[in-house]
Design a protein around this motif. Structure first.
Motif, short mmCIF file in Angstrom:
data_model
loop_
_atom_site.label_atom_id
_atom_site.label_comp_id
_atom_site.label_asym_id
_atom_site.label_seq_id
_atom_site.Cartn_x
_atom_site.Cartn_y
_atom_site.Cartn_z
N LEU A 1 -14.10 -35.88 49.92
CA LEU A 1 -13.64 -36.26 48.45
C LEU A 1 -13.65 -37.68 48.21
N SER A 2 -13.38 -38.62 49.36
CA SER A 2 -13.55 -39.98 49.27
C SER A 2 -14.90 -40.31 48.96
N ASN A 3 -15.97 -39.72 49.38
CA ASN A 3 -17.23 -39.89 49.32
C ASN A 3 -17.82 -39.55 48.14
N TYR A 4 -17.51 -38.34 47.60
CA TYR A 4 -18.22 -37.98 46.42
C TYR A 4 -17.34 -37.85 44.98
N ARG A 5 -15.93 -37.54 45.39
CA ARG A 5 -14.91 -37.45 44.14
C ARG A 5 -15.42 -35.99 43.48
N SER A 6 -15.72 -35.06 43.99
CA SER A 6 -15.97 -33.88 43.41
C SER A 6 -15.66 -32.82 44.33
N LEU A 7 -15.30 -31.66 43.59
CA LEU A 7 -14.96 -30.40 44.22
C LEU A 7 -16.31 -29.38 44.34
N ASN A 8 -17.26 -29.88 43.75
CA ASN A 8 -18.28 -29.23 44.01
C ASN A 8 -19.55 -29.51 45.08
N SER A 9 -19.06 -29.15 46.37
CA SER A 9 -19.74 -29.81 47.68
C SER A 9 -21.29 -29.27 47.42
N GLN A 10 -21.71 -28.03 47.17
CA GLN A 10 -22.91 -27.67 47.14
C GLN A 10 -23.79 -28.63 46.00
N ALA A 11 -23.30 -28.98 44.88
CA ALA A 11 -24.04 -29.78 43.86
C ALA A 11 -24.14 -31.10 44.45
#
Length: 229
Positions: free
Chosen positions: A146-156
């Motif tokens: 979460l800290s690296n991508y700030r997204s809940l969609n890990s596949q995307a």
């Protein structure tokens, strides 16, 4: 949105990476961009000397929800938050069985079709400090993701992992571990080796294939009457 001391957080993530961990506890940093060589002199290493592990430093955190129902996760390396996860060493690759014990190594075949008790015993052959992936480590993976991508969609953002029909999985499931060794400690993905272009081997700071390929035995998760505790 990433808030707070961004530079400190970047410094923390720079400490995460793959090491060769020997049975006596000695650890040697692997090259940040190529996990087949050592970092200090670029020399190749003998994988039989130990296990390829990812070191993640201590992280403390707390979740604060505001009046609008929005959550902010506060994290720091210092043990000052409500929840503290001490330094973790996690197998970089899905465990393979070398005939004697479970190993985290490039070129292995993923161990499967055993009970959690057998998996535990095979992990402990490495030493009494070894075990299986656990729920606390999964929380830690989510926090650094979460800290690296700030997204809940890990596949995307990170990559799909295994994606497609059963024939694609059958073609890929016996591929050797360590397919992401070519990207070292990076977050990202490499081709999954199937006809489906979305099938990828993913890596989160050196943690390979943490979703989308195999069911895993995770310690600290209890299923009772179809509920998770």
């Amino acid at each position: 949105t990433l808030v707070g001391n961004v530079a400190a957080w970047d410094n923390y993530k720079a400490k995460i990476g793959r090491y060769l961990l020997k049975s006596n506890g000695d650890a040697y940093k692997l090259n940040v961009g190529d996990s087949t060589i050592l970092d200090y002199n670029d020399a190749t290493f003998d994988p039989n000397l130990g296990n390829v592990m990812v070191r993640i430093p201590r992280l403390s955190y707390m979740v604060v929800r505001d009046s609008a129902g929005r959550d902010t996760i506060w994290m720091t390396e210092e043990p000052v938050m409500r929840n503290v996860i001490e330094e973790q060493w996690i197998g970089a690759y899905l465990a393979s069985y070398d005939g004697h014990k479970l190993r985290s190594m490039k070129g292995g075949t993923v161990a499967a079709n055993r009970t959690i008790n057998v998996f535990w015993e095979l992990a402990q052959v490495n030493g009494k400090a070894f075990g299986l992936a656990n729920y606390t480590q999964r929380i830690l993976m989510v926090l650094i993701y979460l800290s690296n991508y700030r997204s809940l969609n890990s596949q995307a953002t990170l990559g799909y992992g295994m994606n497609g029909n059963s024939s694609n999985f059958d073609a890929a499931k016996n591929k050797p571990t360590g397919e992401t060794s070519s990207i070292g400690d990076a977050c990202g993905s490499v081709d999954g080796g199937t006809a489906n272009a979305n099938a990828k081997h993913i890596s989160l700071f050196g943690l390979e294939d943490i979703y989308g390929w195999f069911w895993e035995m995770i310690q600290g998760v209890f299923l009772i009457n179809n509920k998770v505790y």
